[in-house]
Design an enzyme around this catalytic site. Structure first.
Site, short mmCIF file in Angstrom:
data_model
loop_
_atom_site.label_atom_id
_atom_site.label_comp_id
_atom_site.label_asym_id
_atom_site.label_seq_id
_atom_site.Cartn_x
_atom_site.Cartn_y
_atom_site.Cartn_z
N CYS A 155 -36.05 2.12 16.95
CA CYS A 155 -35.21 2.23 17.90
C CYS A 155 -34.28 3.46 18.09
CB CYS A 155 -34.47 0.96 18.13
SG CYS A 155 -35.47 -0.41 18.77
N HIS A 156 -33.42 3.69 16.93
CA HIS A 156 -32.44 4.36 16.81
C HIS A 156 -32.87 5.93 16.37
CE1 HIS A 156 -29.85 1.06 17.47
NE2 HIS A 156 -30.37 0.33 16.66
N ARG B 227 -22.17 -5.53 12.81
CA ARG B 227 -23.29 -4.88 13.33
C ARG B 227 -24.68 -4.85 12.95
NH1 ARG B 227 -25.81 -5.02 16.32
NH2 ARG B 227 -26.48 -3.65 18.44
N CYS C 176 0.73 -1.04 0.07
CA CYS C 176 -0.19 -0.11 0.04
C CYS C 176 1.03 1.14 0.06
CB CYS C 176 -0.86 -0.03 1.32
SG CYS C 176 -1.91 -1.40 1.53
N CYS D 145 2.50 3.27 -3.28
CA CYS D 145 1.51 3.89 -4.02
C CYS D 145 1.22 5.12 -2.89
CB CYS D 145 0.27 3.45 -4.53
SG CYS D 145 0.59 2.35 -5.91
N CYS E 88 -28.17 -6.67 14.00
CA CYS E 88 -29.36 -6.04 14.35
C CYS E 88 -30.65 -6.83 13.30
CB CYS E 88 -29.39 -4.60 13.98
SG CYS E 88 -29.17 -3.60 15.48
N CYS F 164 -8.15 -2.04 -4.68
CA CYS F 164 -6.79 -1.91 -4.76
C CYS F 164 -6.15 -3.03 -4.44
CB CYS F 164 -6.25 -1.06 -3.34
SG CYS F 164 -5.84 0.56 -3.80
N CYS G 134 -35.07 -0.01 11.65
CA CYS G 134 -34.13 0.64 12.58
C CYS G 134 -34.44 1.60 13.08
CB CYS G 134 -32.91 1.10 11.56
SG CYS G 134 -32.44 -0.31 10.36
#
Lengths: 259, 163
Positions: free
Chosen positions: A178-179, A216, A74, A77, A220, A112, A175
Protein backbone atom coordinates in the site's frame (compact mmCIF):
# COMPACT_ATOMS: atom_id res chain seq x y z
CA UNK A 1 14.41 8.48 -28.04
CA UNK A 2 14.07 5.18 -26.20
CA UNK A 3 17.87 4.94 -26.20
CA UNK A 4 18.27 8.34 -24.48
CA UNK A 5 15.55 7.52 -22.03
CA UNK A 6 17.36 4.31 -21.14
CA UNK A 7 20.57 6.28 -20.56
CA UNK A 8 18.73 8.81 -18.41
CA UNK A 9 17.08 6.03 -16.44
CA UNK A 10 20.40 4.26 -15.96
CA UNK A 11 22.05 7.48 -14.80
CA UNK A 12 19.23 8.17 -12.37
CA UNK A 13 19.54 4.63 -11.06
CA UNK A 14 23.31 4.90 -10.70
CA UNK A 15 23.10 8.15 -8.73
CA UNK A 16 20.67 6.72 -6.17
CA UNK A 17 22.32 3.47 -5.18
CA UNK A 18 20.86 3.46 -1.65
CA UNK A 19 17.32 3.35 -3.00
CA UNK A 20 15.87 -0.10 -3.59
CA UNK A 21 13.32 -0.75 -6.30
CA UNK A 22 9.82 0.28 -5.19
CA UNK A 23 11.08 2.79 -2.60
CA UNK A 24 10.01 6.42 -2.79
CA UNK A 25 12.76 8.83 -3.97
CA UNK A 26 13.51 11.79 -1.63
CA UNK A 27 11.86 14.46 -3.78
CA UNK A 28 8.63 12.45 -4.00
CA UNK A 29 8.25 11.96 -0.22
CA UNK A 30 5.08 13.51 1.16
CA UNK A 31 3.74 13.79 4.68
CA UNK A 32 0.27 12.45 5.48
CA UNK A 33 -0.62 16.13 5.87
CA UNK A 34 -0.65 16.45 2.07
CA UNK A 35 -3.22 13.67 1.76
CA UNK A 36 -5.86 15.11 4.11
CA UNK A 37 -8.64 17.61 3.66
CA UNK A 38 -8.33 21.37 4.30
CA UNK A 39 -10.39 21.18 7.52
CA UNK A 40 -8.04 18.67 9.14
CA UNK A 41 -5.03 20.62 7.89
CA UNK A 42 -6.43 23.79 9.46
CA UNK A 43 -6.93 21.93 12.75
CA UNK A 44 -3.27 20.90 12.77
CA UNK A 45 -2.01 24.33 11.74
CA UNK A 46 -3.77 26.35 14.44
CA UNK A 47 -2.25 25.66 17.88
CA UNK A 48 -5.34 27.02 19.59
CA UNK A 49 -7.56 24.30 18.06
CA UNK A 50 -5.01 21.49 17.57
CA UNK A 51 -6.10 18.98 20.24
CA UNK A 52 -2.56 17.58 20.39
CA UNK A 53 -1.41 20.85 21.96
CA UNK A 54 -3.27 19.96 25.18
CA UNK A 55 -0.92 16.99 25.52
CA UNK A 56 2.10 19.18 24.76
CA UNK A 57 1.06 21.54 27.58
CA UNK A 58 0.62 18.57 29.95
CA UNK A 59 4.07 17.37 28.91
CA UNK A 60 5.57 20.76 29.67
CA UNK A 61 4.16 20.58 33.22
CA UNK A 62 5.53 17.03 33.65
CA UNK A 63 8.94 18.16 32.36
CA UNK A 64 9.27 20.49 35.32
CA UNK A 65 7.73 18.20 37.97
CA UNK A 66 9.99 16.20 40.31
CA UNK A 67 9.44 12.46 40.13
CA UNK A 68 10.80 9.18 41.54
CA UNK A 69 12.89 8.49 44.63
CA UNK A 70 15.70 10.67 43.26
CA UNK A 71 13.20 13.55 43.44
CA UNK A 72 14.42 15.01 40.17
CA UNK A 73 12.60 16.56 37.24
CA UNK A 74 13.58 16.23 33.57
CA UNK A 75 14.38 19.93 33.70
CA UNK A 76 16.90 19.41 36.54
CA UNK A 77 19.25 17.65 34.10
CA UNK A 78 18.07 18.90 30.69
CA UNK A 79 17.18 22.50 31.53
CA UNK A 80 14.99 24.38 29.11
CA UNK A 81 13.61 21.88 26.61
CA UNK A 82 13.23 24.59 23.98
CA UNK A 83 16.97 24.52 23.46
CA UNK A 84 18.08 21.16 24.93
CA UNK A 85 15.44 19.06 23.12
CA UNK A 86 15.41 20.92 19.80
CA UNK A 87 16.04 18.42 17.00
CA UNK A 88 16.25 15.41 19.34
CA UNK A 89 13.04 13.67 18.21
CA UNK A 90 14.10 14.05 14.56
CA UNK A 91 17.00 11.68 15.36
CA UNK A 92 14.91 8.99 17.11
CA UNK A 93 14.89 5.99 17.35
CA UNK A 94 18.57 6.40 18.30
CA UNK A 95 21.32 3.91 19.15
CA UNK A 96 21.56 3.16 22.87
CA UNK A 97 25.12 2.27 23.86
CA UNK A 98 24.14 0.43 27.05
CA UNK A 99 21.86 -2.07 25.31
CA UNK A 100 23.54 -2.01 21.88
CA UNK A 101 20.14 -1.47 20.24
CA UNK A 102 17.99 1.37 18.96
CA UNK A 103 15.51 2.85 21.45
CA UNK A 104 12.44 4.94 20.72
CA UNK A 105 11.77 8.31 22.32
CA UNK A 106 9.21 6.65 24.61
CA UNK A 107 11.82 4.09 25.67
CA UNK A 108 14.42 6.83 26.22
CA UNK A 109 12.02 8.70 28.50
CA UNK A 110 11.48 5.52 30.53
CA UNK A 111 15.25 4.80 30.63
CA UNK A 112 15.77 8.30 32.00
CA UNK A 113 13.06 7.69 34.58
CA UNK A 114 14.67 4.40 35.66
CA UNK A 115 18.30 5.53 35.65
CA UNK A 116 18.13 9.16 36.72
CA UNK A 117 14.83 9.68 38.51
CA UNK A 118 14.54 6.19 40.05
CA UNK A 119 10.92 6.30 38.97
CA UNK A 120 8.66 3.53 37.66
CA UNK A 121 8.27 3.33 33.87
CA UNK A 122 5.23 4.98 32.33
CA UNK A 123 3.03 2.44 30.49
CA UNK A 124 2.90 2.60 26.67
CA UNK A 125 0.08 4.85 25.44
CA UNK A 126 -0.48 6.27 28.93
CA UNK A 127 -1.41 9.93 28.97
CA UNK A 128 1.80 10.93 30.79
CA UNK A 129 4.14 9.11 28.41
CA UNK A 130 2.33 10.50 25.35
CA UNK A 131 2.36 13.99 26.88
CA UNK A 132 6.09 13.90 27.63
CA UNK A 133 7.02 12.52 24.23
CA UNK A 134 4.69 15.03 22.52
CA UNK A 135 6.33 17.87 24.46
CA UNK A 136 9.85 16.68 23.58
CA UNK A 137 9.00 16.00 19.90
CA UNK A 138 7.22 19.34 19.63
CA UNK A 139 10.60 21.04 20.21
CA UNK A 140 11.63 19.55 16.83
CA UNK A 141 8.67 20.89 14.87
CA UNK A 142 10.01 22.03 11.51
CA UNK A 143 13.33 20.21 11.93
CA UNK A 144 14.25 17.82 9.09
CA UNK A 145 14.24 14.12 10.03
CA UNK A 146 17.72 12.57 10.15
CA UNK A 147 16.99 9.39 12.16
CA UNK A 148 19.06 6.42 11.10
CA UNK A 149 22.19 8.33 10.07
CA UNK A 150 24.23 6.67 12.85
CA UNK A 151 26.10 3.79 11.10
CA UNK A 152 25.55 1.55 14.14
CA UNK A 153 21.86 1.52 13.26
CA UNK A 154 22.36 -0.01 9.80
CA UNK A 155 21.47 -3.64 10.67
CA UNK A 156 18.35 -2.49 12.52
CA UNK A 157 17.20 -0.35 9.60
CA UNK A 158 17.64 -3.40 7.38
CA UNK A 159 15.59 -5.49 9.78
CA UNK A 160 12.87 -2.83 9.66
CA UNK A 161 12.96 -2.72 5.87
CA UNK A 162 12.62 -6.51 5.68
CA UNK A 163 9.58 -6.34 7.96
CA UNK A 164 8.11 -3.54 5.82
CA UNK A 165 8.47 -5.73 2.72
CA UNK A 166 7.23 -8.92 4.39
CA UNK A 167 3.72 -10.05 3.49
CA UNK A 168 1.83 -11.13 6.57
CA UNK A 169 -1.53 -11.88 8.07
CA UNK A 170 -4.55 -13.66 6.69
CA UNK A 171 -4.83 -10.97 3.96
CA UNK A 172 -1.17 -11.61 3.03
CA UNK A 173 -0.21 -7.95 2.53
CA UNK A 174 3.04 -6.10 3.24
CA UNK A 175 3.30 -2.44 4.27
CA UNK A 176 5.02 -1.77 0.93
CA UNK A 177 2.02 -3.04 -1.07
CA UNK A 178 0.00 0.00 0.00
CA UNK A 179 2.48 2.63 1.18
CA UNK A 180 5.14 2.33 -1.57
CA UNK A 181 3.10 1.00 -4.47
CA UNK A 182 -0.41 2.41 -4.03
CA UNK A 183 -0.33 5.72 -2.19
CA UNK A 184 -2.71 8.29 -3.71
CA UNK A 185 -5.25 5.52 -4.27
CA UNK A 186 -8.22 4.90 -2.02
CA UNK A 187 -8.93 2.09 0.41
CA UNK A 188 -12.66 2.01 1.13
CA UNK A 189 -12.86 5.64 0.05
CA UNK A 190 -10.00 6.87 2.28
CA UNK A 191 -6.72 8.05 0.73
CA UNK A 192 -3.71 5.78 1.19
CA UNK A 193 -0.69 7.77 2.36
CA UNK A 194 3.00 7.01 2.06
CA UNK A 195 3.13 6.16 5.76
CA UNK A 196 5.65 8.88 6.61
CA UNK A 197 5.84 9.16 10.43
CA UNK A 198 6.44 12.93 10.58
CA UNK A 199 4.07 13.97 13.34
CA UNK A 200 4.08 11.38 16.14
CA UNK A 201 2.77 11.22 18.71
CA UNK A 202 -0.24 12.57 16.85
CA UNK A 203 -3.91 13.24 17.39
CA UNK A 204 -6.04 10.88 15.31
CA UNK A 205 -9.69 11.90 14.99
CA UNK A 206 -10.62 8.21 14.67
CA UNK A 207 -8.96 7.54 18.06
CA UNK A 208 -10.23 10.73 19.69
CA UNK A 209 -6.85 10.94 21.41
CA UNK A 210 -3.11 11.20 20.92
CA UNK A 211 -1.34 7.98 19.95
CA UNK A 212 2.11 6.66 19.16
CA UNK A 213 3.53 5.37 15.89
CA UNK A 214 3.57 1.91 17.48
CA UNK A 215 -0.17 2.12 18.04
CA UNK A 216 -0.60 3.02 14.35
CA UNK A 217 1.63 0.14 13.22
CA UNK A 218 -0.25 -2.32 15.41
CA UNK A 219 -3.54 -1.16 13.97
CA UNK A 220 -2.25 -1.65 10.39
CA UNK A 221 -1.14 -5.16 11.38
CA UNK A 222 -4.61 -5.92 12.75
CA UNK A 223 -5.99 -4.55 9.49
CA UNK A 224 -4.22 -7.21 7.46
CA UNK A 225 -5.31 -9.72 10.13
CA UNK A 226 -1.79 -10.35 11.40
CA UNK A 227 -0.74 -10.90 15.01
CA UNK A 228 0.50 -7.45 16.04
CA UNK A 229 3.92 -7.14 17.70
CA UNK A 230 3.96 -6.05 21.34
CA UNK A 231 4.66 -2.43 22.28
CA UNK A 232 8.41 -1.92 22.59
CA UNK A 233 9.23 -5.18 20.78
CA UNK A 234 12.45 -5.18 18.70
CA UNK A 235 10.33 -5.61 15.56
CA UNK A 236 8.21 -2.48 16.17
CA UNK A 237 11.33 -0.46 17.07
CA UNK A 238 13.04 -1.65 13.86
CA UNK A 239 9.97 -0.74 11.79
CA UNK A 240 9.78 2.67 13.45
CA UNK A 241 13.48 3.23 12.74
CA UNK A 242 13.14 2.17 9.10
CA UNK A 243 10.09 4.42 8.64
CA UNK A 244 11.90 7.42 10.13
CA UNK A 245 14.97 6.80 7.94
CA UNK A 246 12.60 6.44 4.97
CA UNK A 247 11.17 9.90 5.81
CA UNK A 248 14.64 11.45 5.83
CA UNK A 249 14.49 15.18 5.09
CA UNK A 250 10.80 15.68 5.82
CA UNK A 251 10.10 18.21 8.59
CA UNK A 252 8.73 17.07 11.97
CA UNK A 253 5.12 18.12 12.65
CA UNK A 254 4.43 16.97 16.22
CA UNK A 255 1.69 17.13 17.28
CA UNK A 256 0.17 16.30 13.89
CA UNK A 257 -3.56 15.79 13.39
CA UNK A 258 -4.80 12.96 11.18
CA UNK A 259 -8.24 11.65 10.23
CA UNK B 1 10.44 -4.86 -5.20
CA UNK B 2 6.98 -5.02 -3.66
CA UNK B 3 7.24 -8.79 -3.68
CA UNK B 4 10.40 -8.99 -1.59
CA UNK B 5 9.88 -11.67 0.99
CA UNK B 6 6.78 -12.93 -0.77
CA UNK B 7 7.03 -16.50 -1.89
CA UNK B 8 4.00 -17.96 -3.59
CA UNK B 9 3.24 -21.25 -1.94
CA UNK B 10 2.44 -23.00 -5.21
CA UNK B 11 3.68 -22.60 -8.74
CA UNK B 12 1.57 -25.12 -10.60
CA UNK B 13 1.17 -24.05 -14.23
CA UNK B 14 -2.36 -22.97 -15.00
CA UNK B 15 -2.56 -25.25 -17.98
CA UNK B 16 -2.18 -28.35 -15.85
CA UNK B 17 -5.01 -29.67 -13.74
CA UNK B 18 -4.16 -30.13 -10.10
CA UNK B 19 -5.85 -31.17 -6.93
CA UNK B 20 -5.44 -29.09 -3.81
CA UNK B 21 -3.19 -30.98 -1.36
CA UNK B 22 -5.02 -29.69 1.69
CA UNK B 23 -8.17 -31.10 0.19
CA UNK B 24 -6.69 -34.57 0.26
CA UNK B 25 -5.91 -34.16 3.94
CA UNK B 26 -9.42 -32.89 4.45
CA UNK B 27 -10.86 -35.89 2.70
CA UNK B 28 -8.80 -38.27 4.80
CA UNK B 29 -10.07 -36.62 7.96
CA UNK B 30 -13.64 -36.31 6.76
CA UNK B 31 -14.83 -39.30 8.74
CA UNK B 32 -13.23 -38.09 11.94
CA UNK B 33 -14.57 -34.54 11.86
CA UNK B 34 -17.24 -34.18 9.26
CA UNK B 35 -18.07 -30.49 9.70
CA UNK B 36 -14.67 -29.13 10.75
CA UNK B 37 -14.05 -25.53 9.67
CA UNK B 38 -10.31 -26.16 9.77
CA UNK B 39 -10.17 -27.94 6.43
CA UNK B 40 -10.76 -26.70 2.91
CA UNK B 41 -13.21 -28.35 0.56
CA UNK B 42 -11.53 -30.11 -2.34
CA UNK B 43 -11.51 -28.46 -5.74
CA UNK B 44 -10.04 -29.19 -9.12
CA UNK B 45 -8.38 -26.60 -11.32
CA UNK B 46 -9.01 -27.08 -15.02
CA UNK B 47 -7.20 -24.71 -17.35
CA UNK B 48 -7.50 -21.21 -15.84
CA UNK B 49 -10.47 -21.91 -13.61
CA UNK B 50 -12.36 -24.13 -11.21
CA UNK B 51 -15.39 -25.34 -13.18
CA UNK B 52 -17.27 -27.07 -10.35
CA UNK B 53 -18.77 -25.23 -7.33
CA UNK B 54 -16.78 -25.71 -4.12
CA UNK B 55 -19.98 -26.66 -2.32
CA UNK B 56 -21.32 -28.95 -5.02
CA UNK B 57 -24.17 -26.56 -5.82
CA UNK B 58 -24.40 -23.03 -7.25
CA UNK B 59 -24.46 -20.04 -4.87
CA UNK B 60 -27.10 -17.37 -4.23
CA UNK B 61 -26.42 -14.10 -6.08
CA UNK B 62 -28.54 -11.99 -3.72
CA UNK B 63 -26.53 -13.15 -0.73
CA UNK B 64 -23.39 -12.65 -2.85
CA UNK B 65 -24.17 -8.98 -3.46
CA UNK B 66 -24.60 -8.38 0.27
CA UNK B 67 -21.30 -10.15 0.91
CA UNK B 68 -19.42 -8.03 -1.65
CA UNK B 69 -20.71 -4.88 0.09
CA UNK B 70 -19.90 -6.12 3.61
CA UNK B 71 -16.57 -4.65 4.65
CA UNK B 72 -15.66 -7.84 6.52
CA UNK B 73 -15.25 -9.72 3.23
CA UNK B 74 -12.81 -6.91 2.19
CA UNK B 75 -13.97 -6.84 -1.49
CA UNK B 76 -15.25 -3.27 -1.39
CA UNK B 77 -12.14 -1.96 0.38
CA UNK B 78 -10.19 -2.31 -2.89
CA UNK B 79 -12.84 -2.69 -5.61
CA UNK B 80 -15.56 -0.38 -6.83
CA UNK B 81 -18.64 -1.43 -8.76
CA UNK B 82 -22.26 -0.67 -9.61
CA UNK B 83 -23.19 -0.06 -5.96
CA UNK B 84 -24.82 3.40 -5.80
CA UNK B 85 -25.78 2.99 -2.13
CA UNK B 86 -22.19 3.03 -0.81
CA UNK B 87 -19.59 5.72 -1.25
CA UNK B 88 -16.93 3.75 0.62
CA UNK B 89 -15.40 2.01 -2.38
CA UNK B 90 -11.75 1.41 -3.18
CA UNK B 91 -9.80 2.03 -6.36
CA UNK B 92 -6.85 -0.29 -5.75
CA UNK B 93 -8.35 -2.96 -7.97
CA UNK B 94 -10.49 -3.13 -11.13
CA UNK B 95 -14.10 -1.93 -11.08
CA UNK B 96 -16.34 -4.97 -10.83
CA UNK B 97 -18.77 -3.62 -13.44
CA UNK B 98 -18.81 -6.14 -16.29
CA UNK B 99 -16.94 -8.80 -14.30
CA UNK B 100 -19.40 -11.35 -15.68
CA UNK B 101 -18.46 -10.37 -19.23
CA UNK B 102 -14.74 -10.46 -18.63
CA UNK B 103 -14.58 -13.80 -16.85
CA UNK B 104 -16.39 -17.11 -16.83
CA UNK B 105 -17.76 -18.43 -13.54
CA UNK B 106 -14.93 -20.96 -13.60
CA UNK B 107 -12.34 -18.15 -13.83
CA UNK B 108 -14.12 -16.02 -11.20
CA UNK B 109 -14.07 -18.96 -8.81
CA UNK B 110 -10.31 -19.50 -9.18
CA UNK B 111 -9.66 -15.74 -8.88
CA UNK B 112 -11.45 -15.70 -5.53
CA UNK B 113 -9.91 -18.95 -4.31
CA UNK B 114 -6.32 -18.05 -5.20
CA UNK B 115 -5.67 -14.97 -7.36
CA UNK B 116 -1.91 -15.50 -7.04
CA UNK B 117 -2.34 -18.26 -9.64
CA UNK B 118 -2.91 -15.55 -12.22
CA UNK B 119 -0.23 -13.16 -10.92
CA UNK B 120 2.13 -14.16 -8.10
CA UNK B 121 2.63 -10.47 -7.15
CA UNK B 122 -1.04 -9.58 -6.93
CA UNK B 123 -2.23 -7.75 -3.83
CA UNK B 124 -5.55 -9.61 -3.99
CA UNK B 125 -5.66 -12.07 -1.10
CA UNK B 126 -6.25 -15.76 -1.74
CA UNK B 127 -9.67 -16.06 -0.14
CA UNK B 128 -9.71 -19.84 0.11
CA UNK B 129 -6.26 -20.79 1.24
CA UNK B 130 -4.54 -21.40 4.56
CA UNK B 131 -0.94 -22.34 3.75
CA UNK B 132 2.09 -20.13 3.13
CA UNK B 133 0.95 -17.25 5.35
CA UNK B 134 3.01 -15.39 7.96
CA UNK B 135 1.90 -14.27 11.47
CA UNK B 136 -1.80 -14.80 10.90
CA UNK B 137 -3.76 -13.18 13.75
CA UNK B 138 -5.02 -15.43 16.51
CA UNK B 139 -8.67 -14.87 15.57
CA UNK B 140 -8.06 -15.74 11.93
CA UNK B 141 -5.66 -18.67 12.15
CA UNK B 142 -6.72 -21.98 10.69
CA UNK B 143 -9.51 -20.69 8.50
CA UNK B 144 -9.78 -19.21 5.02
CA UNK B 145 -10.95 -15.58 4.58
CA UNK B 146 -14.20 -16.76 3.02
CA UNK B 147 -16.05 -20.05 3.39
CA UNK B 148 -16.76 -22.22 0.35
CA UNK B 149 -20.43 -21.20 0.49
CA UNK B 150 -19.54 -17.50 0.63
CA UNK B 151 -17.29 -17.87 -2.40
CA UNK B 152 -20.10 -19.57 -4.33
CA UNK B 153 -22.54 -16.78 -3.41
CA UNK B 154 -20.07 -14.11 -4.54
CA UNK B 155 -19.27 -15.98 -7.78
CA UNK B 156 -23.01 -16.23 -8.50
CA UNK B 157 -23.38 -12.48 -7.98
CA UNK B 158 -20.31 -11.46 -10.00
CA UNK B 159 -21.50 -13.57 -12.93
CA UNK B 160 -24.61 -11.35 -13.10
CA UNK B 161 -22.50 -8.17 -13.50
CA UNK B 162 -22.78 -7.90 -17.27
CA UNK B 163 -22.64 -4.74 -19.36
Amino acid sequence: MIFWRAIAAATLFATTPALLAGEIPPDARRSGYAFMGPDTQAMQDDDTINPGMLFVLDGEALWGRKSGSANKACADCHGDARSSMKGVAARYPAFDKASGRPVTLDQRINLCRANHQQATPLPYESRDLLALSAFVAHQSRGVAITAGDDPQLKPFIEQGRDLFMQREGQLNLACTNCHDDNFNKRLAGAPITQGQPTGYPLYRLEWQTLGSLERRLRSCMSGVRAQAYDYGSPELVALELYLMSRARGLPMETPAVRP
Amino acid sequence: MPSAGFKPSRRTPLARSSVHIAALIAASLAFACAASADELASYKIVGDGIPEPLTGSPGDGVRGRALVLARTTTCILCHSGPFPETRFQGDLAPDLTGAGNRSTTSQLRLRLVDASRFNPETIMPSFYRMGGLVRVGRNFAGKPILSAAEIEDIVAFLATLRD
